[in-house]
Design an enzyme around this catalytic site. Structure first.
Site, short mmCIF file in Angstrom:
data_model
loop_
_atom_site.label_atom_id
_atom_site.label_comp_id
_atom_site.label_asym_id
_atom_site.label_seq_id
_atom_site.Cartn_x
_atom_site.Cartn_y
_atom_site.Cartn_z
CE LYS A 1 23.53 -32.16 -17.99
NZ LYS A 1 22.58 -31.02 -18.04
CB ALA B 1 20.25 -28.50 -12.49
N GLY B 2 19.15 -25.49 -11.75
CA GLY B 2 18.56 -24.74 -10.65
C GLY B 2 19.01 -23.31 -10.48
CG ASN C 1 18.18 -24.44 -21.56
OD1 ASN C 1 17.97 -25.50 -22.12
ND2 ASN C 1 17.74 -23.31 -22.11
#
Length: 253
Positions: free
Chosen positions: A99, A186-187, A208
């Site tokens: 990644k 993300a987010g 995560n």
């Protein structure tokens, strides 16, 4: 059962990519991983002892289980740095999946578009399975696909914010235009954010903080697992068109 996520010829039953950081302890981390049924685990290479990856504090807690590792280049600020980190990870035997994550802004952690494209092109040419983290710019995502990305990972909002998908129009445009899988990264903050991402056409999500920092990480991991399934089914079923006025479900004959 036949609706699987395919990346670089590899079929995955789970559409959840799960981060391994920030959990209260390894016991809860393992429970969350088990509840999520994730097959792909991601972690920052800079936090792994590449000299003895099998003895690493992160990886040793999941030893004996079958996962596909997606190490990331978090902390890199240039393409050259990300390329060097990726090469070290592959040389250590961790994975040929990578990644690409490049940012030079510590406050927002927004990805650097130019450096990300550079790193993606070089690593893809070297045989890596590259999944670059990027902004939700449809044009940039297309350039990453052209550079050789096996999947593209646009952020819904800045890393760790839990703000959800700030620009659903862009995410939908990306999923419509690209031919490689789109993984929203993300987010995302909870199960409803995950469902929304899947309904917009994403083929998977990466989480995560939303799980690791939930009041109950194990329950959130389970919720996300079902949210992915519901969102995917909803996307495949197709929503009805939005209308300005009501339509009776049982019209008068």
């Amino acid at each position: 059962m036949g609706d699987k996520l395919t990346i670089a010829g590899i079929q995955l039953s789970s559409r959840l990519f799960l981060g391994t950081g920030r959990y209260p302890n390894p016991y809860i981390q393992n429970q969350a991983i088990e509840a999520s049924e994730a097959e792909v685990l991601t972690f920052a290479i800079r936090r792994v002892n590449l000299n003895e990856p099998g003895e690493d504090a992160i990886l040793q807690h999941i030893e004996g289980k079958s996962f596909r590792y997606l190490p990331n280049t978090s902390g890199a600020t240039t393409a050259e740095e990300a390329i060097r980190i990726a090469r070290l990870a592959r040389a250590s035997g961790l994975s040929d999946w990578i990644k690409v994550e490049i940012s030079n802004n510590e406050k927002t952690l927004m990805p650097d578009p130019i450096e990300t494209v550079k790193a993606t092109e070089v690593l893809a040419n070297e045989g890596f399975i590259v999944l670059p983290y990027t902004s939700d710019d449809p044009g940039l995502c297309y350039k990453l696909q052209e550079a050789g990305a096996a999947a593209v990972m646009p952020g819904g909002s800045p890393i760790g914010t839990g703000l959800g998908i700030l620009n659903p129009y862009n995410i939908e445009m990306i999923t419509e235009q690209l031919t490689v899988p789109v993984i929203v990264d993300a987010g995302l903050g909870n199960a409803s954010d995950v469902t929304k991402a899947m309904e917009l056409g994403a083929e998977g999500v990466l989480l995560n903080t939303a799980i690791a920092k939930a009041r109950n990480p194990v329950k959130m991991a389970e919720a996300v697992k079902y949210a992915i399934h519901a969102g995917r089914l909803s996307y495949l079923a197709g929503r009805i068109p939005k209308k300005k006025y009501a339509t009776a479900s049982s019209p008068i004959l």
